[in-house]
Scaffold this motif. Structure first.
Motif, PDB file in Angstrom:
ATOM      1  N   LYS A 260       0.863  -1.150   0.075  1.00  0.00           N
ATOM      2  CA  LYS A 260       0.022   0.110  -0.067  1.00  0.00           C
ATOM      3  C   LYS A 260       0.698   1.314   0.107  1.00  0.00           C
ATOM      4  O   LYS A 260       0.442   2.139  -0.810  1.00  0.00           O
ATOM      5  CB  LYS A 260      -0.774   0.001   1.096  1.00  0.00           C
ATOM      6  N   THR A 261       1.807   1.181   0.830  1.00  0.00           N
ATOM      7  CA  THR A 261       2.818   2.544   1.012  1.00  0.00           C
ATOM      8  C   THR A 261       4.129   1.841   0.794  1.00  0.00           C
ATOM      9  O   THR A 261       4.468   0.701   1.578  1.00  0.00           O
ATOM     10  CB  THR A 261       2.674   3.203   2.195  1.00  0.00           C
ATOM     11  N   TRP A 262       5.208   2.503   0.164  1.00  0.00           N
ATOM     12  CA  TRP A 262       6.647   2.182   0.117  1.00  0.00           C
ATOM     13  C   TRP A 262       7.482   3.382   0.561  1.00  0.00           C
ATOM     14  O   TRP A 262       7.103   4.552   0.365  1.00  0.00           O
ATOM     15  CB  TRP A 262       6.902   1.837  -1.272  1.00  0.00           C
ATOM     16  N   ASN A 263       8.672   3.286   1.074  1.00  0.00           N
ATOM     17  CA  ASN A 263       9.627   4.137   1.529  1.00  0.00           C
ATOM     18  C   ASN A 263      11.025   3.532   1.010  1.00  0.00           C
ATOM     19  O   ASN A 263      11.218   2.247   0.977  1.00  0.00           O
ATOM     20  CB  ASN A 263       9.738   4.342   3.030  1.00  0.00           C
ATOM     21  N   THR A 264      11.830   4.359   0.435  1.00  0.00           N
ATOM     22  CA  THR A 264      12.934   4.152  -0.196  1.00  0.00           C
ATOM     23  C   THR A 264      13.896   3.904   0.884  1.00  0.00           C
ATOM     24  O   THR A 264      14.156   4.609   1.731  1.00  0.00           O
ATOM     25  CB  THR A 264      13.491   5.028  -1.236  1.00  0.00           C
ATOM     26  N   ILE A 265      14.691   2.807   0.859  1.00  0.00           N
ATOM     27  CA  ILE A 265      15.687   2.412   1.800  1.00  0.00           C
ATOM     28  C   ILE A 265      17.060   2.103   1.474  1.00  0.00           C
ATOM     29  O   ILE A 265      17.915   2.131   2.330  1.00  0.00           O
ATOM     30  CB  ILE A 265      15.199   0.968   2.604  1.00  0.00           C
ATOM     31  N   SER A 266      17.298   2.129   0.296  1.00  0.00           N
ATOM     32  CA  SER A 266      18.788   1.841  -0.172  1.00  0.00           C
ATOM     33  C   SER A 266      18.929   2.142  -1.614  1.00  0.00           C
ATOM     34  O   SER A 266      17.871   2.186  -2.380  1.00  0.00           O
ATOM     35  CB  SER A 266      19.446   0.384   0.062  1.00  0.00           C
ATOM     36  N   MET A 267      20.220   1.902  -2.078  1.00  0.00           N
ATOM     37  CA  MET A 267      20.404   2.167  -3.479  1.00  0.00           C
ATOM     38  C   MET A 267      19.821   3.391  -4.160  1.00  0.00           C
ATOM     39  O   MET A 267      19.519   3.185  -5.334  1.00  0.00           O
ATOM     40  CB  MET A 267      20.268   0.741  -4.487  1.00  0.00           C
ATOM     41  N   LEU A 268      19.539   4.455  -3.265  1.00  0.00           N
ATOM     42  CA  LEU A 268      19.040   5.657  -3.855  1.00  0.00           C
ATOM     43  C   LEU A 268      19.993   6.344  -4.725  1.00  0.00           C
ATOM     44  O   LEU A 268      20.920   6.451  -4.664  1.00  0.00           O
ATOM     45  CB  LEU A 268      18.803   6.640  -2.626  1.00  0.00           C
ATOM     46  N   ARG A 269      19.181   6.922  -5.958  1.00  0.00           N
ATOM     47  CA  ARG A 269      20.060   7.650  -6.987  1.00  0.00           C
ATOM     48  C   ARG A 269      20.659   8.959  -6.073  1.00  0.00           C
ATOM     49  O   ARG A 269      21.570   9.547  -6.649  1.00  0.00           O
ATOM     50  CB  ARG A 269      19.412   7.862  -8.017  1.00  0.00           C
ATOM     51  N   GLN A 270      19.823   9.447  -5.109  1.00  0.00           N
ATOM     52  CA  GLN A 270      20.110  10.643  -4.479  1.00  0.00           C
ATOM     53  C   GLN A 270      21.452  10.273  -3.754  1.00  0.00           C
ATOM     54  O   GLN A 270      21.536   9.376  -3.183  1.00  0.00           O
ATOM     55  CB  GLN A 270      18.917  11.306  -3.586  1.00  0.00           C
ATOM     56  N   ALA A 271      22.261  11.546  -3.447  1.00  0.00           N
ATOM     57  CA  ALA A 271      23.284  11.614  -2.569  1.00  0.00           C
ATOM     58  C   ALA A 271      22.938  12.542  -1.340  1.00  0.00           C
ATOM     59  O   ALA A 271      21.695  13.225  -1.225  1.00  0.00           O
ATOM     60  CB  ALA A 271      24.519  12.176  -3.231  1.00  0.00           C
TER      61      ALA A 271
ATOM     62  N   GLN B  30       4.425   8.284   7.317  1.00  0.00           N
ATOM     63  CA  GLN B  30       4.380   7.179   6.134  1.00  0.00           C
ATOM     64  C   GLN B  30       3.707   7.714   4.906  1.00  0.00           C
ATOM     65  O   GLN B  30       4.015   7.300   3.945  1.00  0.00           O
ATOM     66  CB  GLN B  30       3.587   5.973   6.824  1.00  0.00           C
ATOM     67  N   THR B  31       2.686   8.581   5.067  1.00  0.00           N
ATOM     68  CA  THR B  31       1.920   9.287   4.057  1.00  0.00           C
ATOM     69  C   THR B  31       1.817  10.643   4.073  1.00  0.00           C
ATOM     70  O   THR B  31       1.442  11.066   5.381  1.00  0.00           O
ATOM     71  CB  THR B  31       0.725   8.441   3.382  1.00  0.00           C
ATOM     72  N   PHE B  32       1.737  11.577   3.176  1.00  0.00           N
ATOM     73  CA  PHE B  32       1.595  12.965   3.332  1.00  0.00           C
ATOM     74  C   PHE B  32       0.418  13.344   2.373  1.00  0.00           C
ATOM     75  O   PHE B  32       0.451  12.811   1.242  1.00  0.00           O
ATOM     76  CB  PHE B  32       2.797  13.575   3.017  1.00  0.00           C
ATOM     77  N   THR B  33      -0.259  14.338   2.902  1.00  0.00           N
ATOM     78  CA  THR B  33      -1.241  14.766   1.982  1.00  0.00           C
ATOM     79  C   THR B  33      -1.158  16.458   1.991  1.00  0.00           C
ATOM     80  O   THR B  33      -0.900  17.226   2.800  1.00  0.00           O
ATOM     81  CB  THR B  33      -2.869  14.597   2.324  1.00  0.00           C
ATOM     82  N   ALA B  34      -1.309  16.985   0.831  1.00  0.00           N
ATOM     83  CA  ALA B  34      -1.156  18.283   0.568  1.00  0.00           C
ATOM     84  C   ALA B  34      -2.280  18.982   1.154  1.00  0.00           C
ATOM     85  O   ALA B  34      -3.428  18.836   1.146  1.00  0.00           O
ATOM     86  CB  ALA B  34      -0.998  18.818  -0.727  1.00  0.00           C
ATOM     87  N   GLN B  35      -2.150  20.275   1.985  1.00  0.00           N
ATOM     88  CA  GLN B  35      -3.139  20.995   2.165  1.00  0.00           C
ATOM     89  C   GLN B  35      -4.100  21.525   1.125  1.00  0.00           C
ATOM     90  O   GLN B  35      -3.693  21.785  -0.023  1.00  0.00           O
ATOM     91  CB  GLN B  35      -2.507  22.351   3.056  1.00  0.00           C
ATOM     92  N   VAL B  36      -5.301  21.829   1.520  1.00  0.00           N
ATOM     93  CA  VAL B  36      -6.267  22.205   0.405  1.00  0.00           C
ATOM     94  C   VAL B  36      -6.011  23.527   0.114  1.00  0.00           C
ATOM     95  O   VAL B  36      -6.550  24.071  -1.420  1.00  0.00           O
ATOM     96  CB  VAL B  36      -7.551  22.060   0.766  1.00  0.00           C
ATOM     97  N   SER B  37      -5.563  24.282   0.608  1.00  0.00           N
ATOM     98  CA  SER B  37      -5.312  25.802   0.207  1.00  0.00           C
ATOM     99  C   SER B  37      -3.869  26.437   1.029  1.00  0.00           C
ATOM    100  O   SER B  37      -3.334  25.584   1.987  1.00  0.00           O
ATOM    101  CB  SER B  37      -6.184  26.733   0.618  1.00  0.00           C
ATOM    102  N   ASP B  38      -3.453  27.182   0.477  1.00  0.00           N
ATOM    103  CA  ASP B  38      -2.045  27.885   1.181  1.00  0.00           C
ATOM    104  C   ASP B  38      -2.221  29.639   1.389  1.00  0.00           C
ATOM    105  O   ASP B  38      -3.250  29.988   1.306  1.00  0.00           O
ATOM    106  CB  ASP B  38      -1.076  27.612   0.193  1.00  0.00           C
TER     107      ASP B  38
END
Length: 1024
Positions: free
Chosen positions: A446-457, A532-540
Motif C-alpha cells: 500500500k505504501t513504500w519507503n525507499t531504503i537503499s540504492m538511492l540515486r540521491q546523494a 508514512q503518507t503525506f497529503t497536501a493542504q487544500v489551500s495555502d
C-alpha cells in the motif's frame, strides 16, 4: 522475485540478525566523553552500505532482486556509474535490502567483463545458498561461494556455432533457471530479440556437471510447434518434481517474420523429454488481452508458481500467474491453468486501463496465494506502481508508490516478497530511472519507503525534527528520512511532489502530526501516520495574501504559523482557511513557544520580539530592538518561563528579554562574563553568528545553548540567580560548518542535535546539575570544603572542579582553587576536597566570619554550583590571670567561683564541670551551663582534696570556639582558710569567708560567763 521456482514461498524465516541489523545506527544516547558524537546517516559506498549514491557515483537503475536458496541473502543488479561509464554491478544484502556489498562489477579489471551494459536475469540455486547465476544477455556467470568469485559457463552462442546448429540463437539471453536430477545440474536459458519478428531464438539447456558443459537446443519452435521464428521471454523448471518429470515451462512469442500483428504469445511446456505442446501432459495456452486479442510486442515476462504447484492434470494445482510487459499496451497479470487453451486476463487496473507488469512475487498455495506485482500504467505518465492481491484474482493499487521512472531494460519495478510476507505484508521493490532505489513496504504494497540504492546523494543536512526526521539535500532532489528502531527510511522526496524551494520538516508538539513545508514556495504537506503518507493542504497562504513560506511553526496537528513581512499567516484548520495576522517585527524569521504552550513569540529582521497569548491570532506591540540587530534573528523561551526569552542571530551576541519585568530591556548574556575568574569561560566565549538557540533544563539554574556559525562551536551559558557564566563546547573535530541546533530538554541531561554541513551530531549535556553534598568545616583561620563526585556515566572522563570562598557580609571572594597560570580555571582540580588557610596562597580567612563556599565541575564542561555556608571559629580562650580557678590550681574552696576573659562578640558561654578528665562519662558531670556572664559561682559543695575538670567556650552569633579545658584541686578538710584574690579586671560579688567554729565557741562561753556574773550580782545585793 525468486527466480529459482523450487521455493517460491518464502517459508524460511530470516535470521534475527537480518531483522535487527538493518542499519548500523543506534537511537541517539549520551554523547561519549561529554563531546559531540556523530550520528550515522544513510551512507554511500561500501562503508555506507550503498544506501545512497556517492556524489560522483550514482545509481541509475535497480534491476533484479533475488533471494538465495535459504533466504539469508538478497542479490540485486544495478547500474551504478559516473557520467562517463556504464557500470553494471551485482550487490548482495544480508539484512533484507537495508545495506549492500558489491560482489561483481563489469569494471573491476578482471576478465569477467560483461558483453553488454545490462544484466537481464538473475537465478539462484534451489539447493546451494552460495550458488547464483546471472546473464548479461551473452554470457552466463556463476558464483559458488556467495559472490566472492565468479566464473563463466560455456557460451551457448559459441557452442551452437562450433557444433553447426541449424537454429543458432540470434537474440539475447533474457531468462535463466536451474534444475536438478540427482547429481546432474541443468541450466536453462531462453533467448529473445527485442522488437524483432524474424529472429531465431529458443530454449537451450547446459548440463553444467558434464565435461565441457555441453549445450542442447530444446527446439521450442519446431517440436510441437511449427514456428518460423520465436522469442522466449521466461523459462522455469517444474518446482516440485523436475528430477522425475523433467518439466519445463516457457513463455514464448511465435513470430511469422511478416507482421507483428500476426504473432501470438503462449505459455508452453514439455514433460518427460517429450515435445512441447502435448495434450497428454500440457498443451499450449495462448495469452490474450481481455481474453480476446492476441498479445504482441512483449519485452518481459515473469511466471510465478504457487508453493503447492503440481503438474498433474487432475490435481487442480497445475496453475501459475504470468506477469507481462509489452510495447503494445497489452501488459497485465494473466492466470494460467495447465492444459487450458488460453490464459485469463485478470485486469489488475480494471477493464479500461492496461498495466505493463514487470515482475510478480508472492506467498502461498493455489488457494491461498497472496501476490505483489510491480509495473506501471499506460494511461498516465510512466512511473512505478505496485498492486497487491489477497486472493490471486483481484488487485489493489498502491497509494504511495516507490520513487523512480520507467526503464525497460532493467525491469521497471521488480518486487521481492520477504520471508513473512503472507502475514506481515513486507516486501521490497527495485526501480529504475530518475530517483530510483530499493523500497520497502510493510503493508502489502500500500505504501513504500525507499531504503537503499538511492540515486540521491546526501550533500547537506538541512534540519531534523521529532524523534527523528532528517531533511537531506542533493544537487536537485531533497529527502525526508525517518529513523525508527535504528533504521532509516526515506518517507518523502521532492521527486514525489511539485515544489519550488527547499523543503523543511516539523513535528507537532504532541507528536501526532508530521509536516513538510516548501520553503520559498507555498505548499505544506501533512502526515497523520508518523510520516508514512503525506497529503497536501487544500489551500495555502496565497489565499490570505502571502507569497512564499519564509519561516514557519507547527503549534498542533491543525494549527500552523507562517512568517511573512510584518505579518504572520495563521491557520487552525490545517490550511482550509488562512488568515493574515499583523506582527510588526520585520520579516518574521523565527517562532518559539513557552514550555506550557500558552505563549508564542515571533522575531524578525528588526531584531524585535512580539508575543501572542491566543495561539497567534493577535500579537503584542513588539519590544525595542536588541542591541545587535540581526537580519535573521532566532528566539527561544527560557525553559519553564512564560515571559523570559533569549535571542541571537547572524549578527552575533546573545540577549535576554523579560516581558514581565517592570521595565523590560535587552540584556546581553554571552561576552559579559568573560575575563578573569570566569570559570570555564575564555575571552572568546561569545556569539559571533548565532545559527541555533535552545534553552534546556538545569538543576539549580538555567542553561542556554547557542550554536555559532562562525566558529562552529557551541556557546553554553549558565545562569544561577542573576549571574550568567559562558563557556565553550568545542565543535566536532571532523565537522564542517555549523548550520542548525535542535534540542530536547531533560532534567540534567539535555540532548542537543547539531547539524554541520552534511553531518549530524548529538551532544548529551549531563553536567547541567549541581555538584552534590557540598560541605564546609572551619577552624579559626581555615575553611575545608568537601563534595561528592559528579557522576558522569561515560568512560575515560576526568571531571575537574573549581571552588570559591566568599565573605558572606561583603561578597568579597577571598579564596579560589585557581593559579596564576590557570586564571580562567579551565583545568581545575581532581580531588574532592579543598582547604583554604589564612595567609597561605594569599588567602584571607579570618576568625568568627561567615563564608559562602561554591563548587562547580568545570571540566569537561561546567556543571551548576553546589553551595554551603560556614563560619570560622572565634578565638579560643587562653591561659591568663583572668582565669579562675587557674589551670592546675590547688586548695580551691569546696564552693568555688569560676571566671574567665570577657569576649566582646560573645552571646553566651558554655561551661562544663566534671570529675572525668575526658568529659565523656555523663554520670561524672556535675554541671553543664550556658551563661550570658563570664563568671559563675558553683551552687553546690565540692569534696575536699579532690581534682575537678572544667572547660569553657565562647558562642558568638556566627560560631562557637574550641573548648578551653582546666583542672583544679579543692582544699583539704583541715587546711587553713585561703585568701582569694579576685582578678582585677573582673567585677565579682564574692561571699565572705566562713568563721571558724572555735571562735563561736569562745563567744558562747563568754556570753555564758557574763550572764553568770550578772545573776550573781543580783542575788548578793540587799535592800537597806
Amino acid at each position: 522475485m525468486f527466480k529459482t521456482k523450487i521455493s517460491k514461498v518464502l517459508g524460511v524465516v530470516l535470521t534475527a540478525a537480518m531483522v535487527l541489523s538493518m542499519f548500523a545506527v543506534a537511537t541517539p544516547v549520551a554523547a561519549a566523553n561529554q563531546a559531540w558524537s556523530k550520528i550515522a546517516l544513510p551512507g554511500s559506498g561500501a562503508t555506507g552500505g550503498y544506501v545512497v549514491s556517492d556524489t560522483d557515483m550514482r545509481f541509475y537503475d535497480v534491476g533484479i532482486l533475488e533471494w538465495n536458496a535459504d533466504k539469508t541473502a538478497v542479490y540485486a543488479t544495478a547500474v551504478y556509474e559516473d557520467a562517463n561509464t556504464t557500470a553494471v554491478r551485482v550487490f548482495k544484502s544480508t539484512d533484507a535490502g537495508r545495506t549492500w556489498k558489491m560482489v561483481f562489477s563489469n569494471w573491476d579489471g578482471s576478465s569477467n567483463v560483461l558483453s553488454s551494459p545490462y544484466i537481464f536475469d538473475v537465478c539462484a540455486s534451489s539447493v546451494n545458498a552460495n550458488e547464483v547465476y546471472f546473464t548479461d544477455g551473452y554470457d552466463i556467470f556463476t558464483t559458488k561461494d556467495g559472490g566472492v568469485t565468479w566464473n563463466k559457463l560455456s557460451n551457448v552462442y559459441t557452442w551452437s556455432l562450433d557444433n553447426d546448429w541449424l537454429n543458432q540463437p540470434e537474440g539475447l539471453i533474457v531468462t535463466l533457471d536451474v534444475g536438478y536430477a540427482g547429481a546432474n545440474k541443468y541450466v536453462f536459458t531462453g533467448t529473445a530479440s527485442f522488437g524483432s519478428i524474424n529472429s531465431v531464438n529458443g530454449v537451450y539447456m547446459c548440463q553444467e556437471t558434464a565435461f565441457g558443459m555441453p549445450w542442447s537446443d530444446l527446439s521450442i519452435a519446431t517440436q510441437g510447434h511449427a514456428w518460423a521464428y520465436c522469442n522466449v521471454w521466461d523459462v522455469v523448471v517444474d518446482p516440485t518434481d523436475f528430477a522425475t518429470k523433467q518439466g519445463i515451462i516457457a513463455v514464448a512469442t511465435e513470430c511469422d517474420g511478416v507482421s507483428s500483428a500476426n504473432n501470438n504469445t503462449y505459455i508452453t511446456a514439455k514433460y518427460f523429454g517429450n515435445q512441447w505442446n502435448q495434450p497428454a501432459t500440457c498443451k499450449d495456452a495462448v495469452v490474450m488481452q481481455g481474453n480476446t486479442d492476441d498479445v504482441t510486442g512483449v519485452y518481459h515476462a515473469e511466471l510465478w508458481l504457487p508453493s503447492d504447484f503440481s503438474s498433474s492434470l487432475t490435481s487442480g494445482k497445475f496453475q501459475a500467474w504470468l506477469a507481462l510487459a509489452t510495447m503494445s499496451d497489452q501488459g497485465d497479470v494473466y492466470l494460467w491453468y495447465g492444459n487450458s487453451t488460453k490464459t485469463i486476463d485478470l485486469n489488475v487496473s480494471g477493464l479500461d486501463t492496461e498495466t505493463e507488469v514487470s515482475d510478480i512475487d508472492g506467498a502461498g498455495g493455489v488457494g491461498t496465494a497472496k501476490l505483489i506485482i510491480g509495473g506501471y500504467l499506460n494511461s498516465i505518465a510512466y512511473g512505478p506502481n505496485t498492486w497487491y492481491s489477497a486472493d490471486g484474482l483481484t488487485f489493489t493499487k498502491t497509494s504511495k508508490a516507490p520513487t523512480g521512472d520507467d526503464s525497460w531494460y532493467d525491469e521497471d519495478v521488480t518486487v521481492l516478497a520477504l520471508a513473512d510476507f503472507a502475514t506481515s505484508g513486507k516486501a521490497l521493490a527495485g526501480t529504475g530511472g530518475w530517483d530510483c532505489g530499493v523500497s520497502y513496504t510493510a503493508d502489502f504494497g500500500k505504501t513504500w519507503n525507499t531504503i537503499s540504492m538511492l540515486r540521491q546523494a546526501i550533500n547537506e543536512v538541512a534540519n531534523i525534527a521529532g524523534n527523528l526526521f532528517v531533511v537531506t539535500y542533493d544537487y536537485v532532489e531533497q529527502s525526508v528520512w525517518r529513523l525508527s528502531g535504528g533504521v532509516y527510511e526515506r518517507v518523502f522526496s521532492t521527486s514525489m511532489v511539485d515544489e519550488v524551494g527547499d523543503i523543511d520538516v516539523a513535528v507537532s508538539p504532541a507528536g501526532d502530526a508530521v509536516f513538510v513545508a516548501d520553503l520559498g514556495g507555498t505548499m505544506i504537506w501533512r502526515s497523520l501516520d508518523n510520516g508514512q503518507t503525506f497529503t497536501a493542504q487544500v489551500s495555502d497562504i496565497t489565499t490570505a495574501g502571502g507569497s512564499t513560506i519564509n519561516s514557519w511553526f507547527v503549534s498542533n496537528a491543525n494549527t500552523l504559523l507562517v512568517g511573512g513581512d510584518n505579518v504572520v499567516y495563521q491557520t487552525s484548520t490545517n490550511g482550509v482557511l488562512w488568515f493574515a495576522r499583523p506582527c510588526a517585527v520585520g520579516i518574521v524569521t523565527s517562532f518559539a513557544v513557552s514550555t506550557d504552550g500558552s505563549v508564542l513569540v515571533a522575531t524578525g529582521s528588526l531584531g524585535k520580539v512580539s508575543k501572542s497569548i491566543d495561539g497567534g491570532v493577535t500579537w503584542s506591540t513588539p519590544s525595542a530592538a536588541a542591541p545587535t540587530v540581526s537580519a535573521t534573528s532566532l528566539v527561544t523561551f527560557q525553559n519553564g518561563s512564560n515571559s523570559v526569552v533569549y535571542l541571537t542571530g547572524n549578527s552575533g551576541d546573545a540577549f535576554k528579554y523579560d516581558f514581565a519585568a517592570t521595565t523590560p530591556a535587552w540584556v546581553q548574556i554571552d561576552n559579559v562574563v568573560t575575563g578573569d575568574y570566569a570559570f570555564d569561560s575564555s575571552s572568546y566565549a561569545d556569539v559571533d553568528n548565532g545559527v541555533g538557540i535552545f534553552s534546556g533544563i538545569a538543576s539549580g539554574g538555567n542553561v542556554l545553548y547557542v550554536l555559532d556559525g562562525s566558529w562552529d562551536n557551541l556557546i553554553r551559558i549558565t545562569n544561577v540567580g542573576t549571574n550568567y557564566t559562558a563557556g565553550i563546547i568545542a565543535a566536532p573535530a571532523t565537522a564542517g560548518t555549523a548550520t542548525k541546533l535542535i534540542g530536547i530538554a531533560a532534567p540534567g541531561a539535555n540532548m542537543l542535535y547539531g547539524i554541520f554541513d552534511d553531518e549530524l551530531y548529538v551532544y548529551t549535556d549531563k553536567m547541567a546539575v549541581p555538584v552534590a553534598n557540598v560541605k564546609a568545616t572551619s577552624t579559626v583561620d581555615s575553611v575545608k570544603v568537601t563534595w561528592d563526585a559528579l557522576v558522569v556515566d561515560n568512560t575515560a572522563i576526568t571531571v575537574k572542579y573549581f571552588v570559591v570562598v566568599t565573605d558572606n557580609a561583603t561578597g568579597y571572594k577571598v579564596a579560589y582553587t585557581v593559579t596564576d597560570a590557570d586564571l580562567n580555571q579551565k583545568n581545575g582540580i581532581t580531588t574532592l576536597s579543598a582547604t583554604f588557610k589564612n595567609g597561605v596562597g594569599d588567602f584571607e580567612i579570618y576568625e568568627d566570619t561567615v563564608y559562602q563556599v561554591s563548587v562547580w565541575a568545570v571540566s569537561p564542561v561546567m556543571s551548576f554550583v553546589g553551595t554551603a555556608s560556614v563560619s570560622t571559629q572565634p578565638e579560643r580562650l587562653t591561659y591568663t590571670v583572668n582565669l579562675m580557678p587557674t589551670n592546675g590550681a590547688i586548695n580551691i574552696p569546696i564552693k568555688p567561683v569560676f571566671a574567665w576573659d570577657s569576649v566582646s562578640t560573645a552571646v553566651s558561654y558554655d561551661l562544663i564541670l566534671s570529675t572525668d578528665p575526658t568529659f565523656a562519662d555523663a554520670t561524672k558531670v556535675l554541671a553543664t551551663k550556658n551563661l550570658t556572664t563570664n563568671y559563675w559561682a558553683y551552687d553546690g559543695t565540692l569534696t575536699n582534696s579532690t581534682s575537678y575538670y572544667w572547660k569553657v567556650r565562647v558562642n558568638t552569633a556566627n560560631s562557637t570556639s574550641e573548648w578551653f579545658p582546666a583542672v583544679f584541686t579543692t582544699v583539704k578538710a583541715d587546711a587553713a582558710p585561703v585568701e582569694v584574690n579576685n582578678p582585677p579586671a573582673i567585677t565579682l560579688t564574692v561571699p565572705q569567708a566562713e568563721t571558724p567554729a572555735y571562735i563561736w565557741l569562745i563567744v558562747a562561753v563568754g556570753a555564758i560567763l557574763t550572764l553568770a556574773v550578772i545573776v550573781l550580782i543580783v542575788r548578793t545585793r540587799r535592800v537597806v
